[in-house]
Design a protein around this motif. Structure first.
Motif, PDB file in Angstrom:
ATOM      1  N   TYR A  79      80.878  12.159  -4.913  1.00 58.45           N
ATOM      2  CA  TYR A  79      80.649  13.253  -3.961  1.00 58.45           C
ATOM      3  C   TYR A  79      79.630  14.246  -4.511  1.00 58.45           C
ATOM      4  CZ  TYR A  79      84.787  11.567  -1.457  1.00 58.45           C
ATOM      5  OH  TYR A  79      85.688  10.810  -0.775  1.00 58.45           O
ATOM      6  N   GLN A  80      79.732  14.546  -5.799  1.00 62.91           N
ATOM      7  CA  GLN A  80      78.792  15.498  -6.400  1.00 62.91           C
ATOM      8  C   GLN A  80      77.369  14.974  -6.360  1.00 62.91           C
ATOM      9  OE1 GLN A  80      80.734  15.993 -10.207  1.00 62.91           O
ATOM     10  NE2 GLN A  80      81.729  17.902  -9.579  1.00 62.91           N
ATOM     11  N   LYS A  89      71.588  15.150  -1.108  1.00 63.36           N
ATOM     12  CA  LYS A  89      71.372  15.692   0.239  1.00 63.36           C
ATOM     13  C   LYS A  89      70.738  17.082   0.190  1.00 63.36           C
ATOM     14  CE  LYS A  89      75.087  13.012   2.402  1.00 63.36           C
ATOM     15  NZ  LYS A  89      74.186  12.235   3.285  1.00 63.36           N
ATOM     16  N   ARG A  90      71.033  17.846  -0.836  1.00 62.15           N
ATOM     17  CA  ARG A  90      70.397  19.162  -0.956  1.00 62.15           C
ATOM     18  C   ARG A  90      68.903  19.028  -1.236  1.00 62.15           C
ATOM     19  NH1 ARG A  90      75.194  22.134  -4.370  1.00 62.15           N
ATOM     20  NH2 ARG A  90      76.447  22.771  -2.577  1.00 62.15           N
ATOM     21  N   LYS A  91      68.542  18.021  -2.024  1.00 60.52           N
ATOM     22  CA  LYS A  91      67.115  17.776  -2.259  1.00 60.52           C
ATOM     23  C   LYS A  91      66.432  17.354  -0.952  1.00 60.52           C
ATOM     24  CE  LYS A  91      67.432  16.536  -7.167  1.00 60.52           C
ATOM     25  NZ  LYS A  91      67.257  15.464  -8.179  1.00 60.52           N
ATOM     26  N   LYS A 149      71.463  17.747   8.331  1.00 60.19           N
ATOM     27  CA  LYS A 149      71.626  17.625   6.873  1.00 60.19           C
ATOM     28  C   LYS A 149      72.608  18.664   6.346  1.00 60.19           C
ATOM     29  CE  LYS A 149      69.510  15.006   5.218  1.00 60.19           C
ATOM     30  NZ  LYS A 149      69.790  13.567   4.997  1.00 60.19           N
ATOM     31  N   ASN A 150      72.574  19.872   6.899  1.00 59.44           N
ATOM     32  CA  ASN A 150      73.540  20.904   6.493  1.00 59.44           C
ATOM     33  C   ASN A 150      74.969  20.475   6.808  1.00 59.44           C
ATOM     34  OD1 ASN A 150      72.369  23.262   5.236  1.00 59.44           O
ATOM     35  ND2 ASN A 150      71.232  23.593   7.126  1.00 59.44           N
ATOM     36  N   LYS A 151      75.149  19.844   7.962  1.00 51.66           N
ATOM     37  CA  LYS A 151      76.483  19.358   8.327  1.00 51.66           C
ATOM     38  C   LYS A 151      76.937  18.253   7.368  1.00 51.66           C
ATOM     39  CE  LYS A 151      79.259  17.594  12.148  1.00 51.66           C
ATOM     40  NZ  LYS A 151      79.950  16.631  11.293  1.00 51.66           N
ATOM     41  N   ASP A 155      80.253  18.379   5.049  1.00 52.10           N
ATOM     42  CA  ASP A 155      81.283  17.325   5.082  1.00 52.10           C
ATOM     43  C   ASP A 155      81.533  16.765   3.676  1.00 52.10           C
ATOM     44  OD1 ASP A 155      81.541  17.633   7.793  1.00 52.10           O
ATOM     45  OD2 ASP A 155      80.199  15.986   8.314  1.00 52.10           O
ATOM     46  N   GLU A 156      80.454  16.538   2.915  1.00 53.51           N
ATOM     47  CA  GLU A 156      80.613  16.022   1.552  1.00 53.51           C
ATOM     48  C   GLU A 156      81.341  17.030   0.663  1.00 53.51           C
ATOM     49  OE1 GLU A 156      79.711  13.007   0.046  1.00 53.51           O
ATOM     50  OE2 GLU A 156      79.538  12.379   2.125  1.00 53.51           O
ATOM     51  N   GLU A 157      81.052  18.312   0.857  1.00 51.51           N
ATOM     52  CA  GLU A 157      81.722  19.352   0.048  1.00 51.51           C
ATOM     53  C   GLU A 157      83.214  19.414   0.376  1.00 51.51           C
ATOM     54  OE1 GLU A 157      78.019  22.440  -0.708  1.00 51.51           O
ATOM     55  OE2 GLU A 157      79.254  22.658   1.076  1.00 51.51           O
TER      56      GLU A 157
END
Length: 348
Positions: A7-8, A14-16, A86-88, A92-94
Motif C-alpha cells: 500500500y505504501q 500514485k502521488r508521483k 488520482k486523488n480518489k 482509497d489506498e490510504e
C-alpha cells in the motif's frame, strides 16, 4: 512483501503520477495565458488599423488563437478529471493502509495478551520464581492507558501543495522511538472534508486532534478543508469551536498545525484543556520538526508545557527561525507543566 509495504508503494507511485498530471495541466494553462495575451494585443491592433487587408488578417489571427484556446481548454478539463480520479485512488489506498496497520496493531496486542496469560500460568506452576514473575506483571500493568492521536490532513488541489505526508511519517517515527510508544495510537485521515471530522472523532474518541494543512489569512481565522471535488473549502473559527464543544468528552488537546491559527486555538481552550496554534505563517519544514518533537516528548510522559518548550528548542537548534510562531493555550485554572497526556497509571 507485506500488504502495508505494498500500500505504501502504491501511494508513493500514485502521488508521483498526480504530480506529473498537475505539471502537465499547468503547462497547458500557461499556453492558454499566452494565447489570451496574443488575442488581446491583436484585438488592440485591429481597433487601430484602417487598412482593410490588415484588419482581415488580424481577424483571422484572432479566430486562430481562439480555436487554439478551445483545444487547450479541453485538455485542461481532461487533466482535471484525471487529477480528481488520482486523488480518489490515493485516498482509497490510504484507507486500505490504515486498515492494514490497525489489523497489524490488533494482532500484536493479542500476542502481548497471550504472552501475559502464559506468564500468569507459569507463575502459579513454579512457586520458586513467584516473586520475580510478580514484578514483571506489575511492570506491564504500570504502562500508561492508550491514547489516540487523530491526524486530520487537507491538501486541496487548487492551493499550494504541502508535504503533509512527510509530517505524518515523521510524527509516527518519533512516537515509535518513545518510552511509551505502545500507548500512543496514531490515526490519520486524508483529504479531509467537513463531514469527515465528526465521523473520525466519533469513531476513534481521540485524546488529541491534530489539524494539518492550510489556514486562511490573519483576518479570517479559517481553516482550509476540501470539497467533494478536492478543492479548497474554508471553515470558520466558530464552526471549529462548535465542533470541539460538541466532541470534547475525550479530547484534551487540539493542535492546529496551520497558518494563522492562534485565534482558533485560543477559542478552543474554552472547551478542552489545551490547544496549539500558529500566530503567523509556518513553513513545511518547521511544521514537521516542531510537531514531531512535540509528540516525541509527549510519548515520554513529559508535560505539555515542557513538550512545547522542547519542540521550540529543536527549531532553534536546527537553525529554523520560527520558534516564536507556535503558541500554547491552556484552559483557565490549569497549569501547562502539570498537564500530562501520557502518564503511567498508579499500581494498586
Amino acid at each position: 512483501m507485506s500488504s502495508i509495504d505494498n500500500y505504501q508503494r502504491n501511494i508513493q507511485r500514485k502521488r508521483k503520477e498526480l504530480q506529473n498530471l498537475m505539471q502537465l495541466k499547468n503547462r497547458e494553462q500557461l499556453k492558454t495565458n499566452t494565447l489570451n495575451s496574443k488575442i488581446n494585443s491583436t484585438s488592440l491592433a485591429l481597433s487601430k488599423t484602417k487598412i482593410v487587408s490588415t484588419a482581415k488578417s488580424k481577424i483571422r489571427d484572432i479566430d486562430r488563437f481562439r480555436s487554439q484556446v478551445l483545444v487547450i481548454d479541453k485538455k485542461i478539463v481532461d487533466y482535471e478529471k484525471k487529477i480528481n480520479s488520482k486523488n480518489k485512488q490515493i485516498f482509497d489506498e490510504e484507507k486500505k493502509l490504515v486498515r492494514a496497520q490497525d489489523n497489524e496493531s490488533k494482532s500484536k496486542q493479542k500476542e502481548q495478551l497471550s504472552n501475559l496469560n502464559e506468564i500468569k500460568t507459569t507463575l502459579f506452576e513454579h512457586e520458586g520464581v513467584h516473586e520475580k514473575m510478580t514484578a514483571n506483571i506489575k511492570t506491564l500493568q504500570n504502562l500508561p492507558e492508550k491514547i489516540n492521536v487523530l491526524f486530520l490532513a487537507s491538501n486541496p488541489i487548487d492551493v499550494q501543495q504541502l508535504r503533509l505526508d512527510e509530517e505524518a511519517r515523521s510524527i509516527k517515527e518519533m512516537i515509535r522511538k518513545t518510552k511509551f510508544r505502545d500507548s500512543v495510537l496514531f490515526e490519520s485521515r486524508w483529504a479531509v472534508q467537513p463531514m469527515d471530522v465528526l465521523q473520525a472523532i466519533n469513531e476513534l474518541n481521540p485524546t488529541v486532534v491534530h489539524f494539518s494543512g492550510h489556514g486562511s489569512d490573519s483576518d479570517s481565522d479559517e481553516i482550509v478543508f476540501q470539497d467533494a471535488e478536492g478543492k479548497a473549502k474554508l471553515i470558520s473559527k466558530e464552526a471549529i469551536v462548535q465542533t470541539m464543544m460538541a466532541s470534547s468528552n475525550t479530547i484534551r488537546l487540539v493542535f492546529f498545525n496551520t497558518c494563522y491559527s492562534h485565534n482558533q486555538a485560543r477559542s478552543v481552550v474554552e472547551h478542552v484543556e489545551a490547544a496549539i496554534g500558529m500566530n503567523t505563517t509556518i513553513g513545511d519544514n518547521a511544521a514537521r520538526i516542531f510537531s514531531s518533537q512535540f509528540y516525541s516528548a509527549i510519548g515520554f510522559g513529559i508535560s505539555l508545557g515542557k513538550a512545547f518548550e522542547q519542540a521550540k528548542a529543536l527549531l532553534m537548534m536546527e537553525g529554523i527561525k520560527e520558534e516564536n510562531t507556535p503558541e500554547l493555550f491552556i484552559k483557565e485554572g490549569l497549569d501547562a507543566y502539570e498537564l500530562i497526556i501520557v502518564k503511567p497509571t498508579e499500581l494498586l
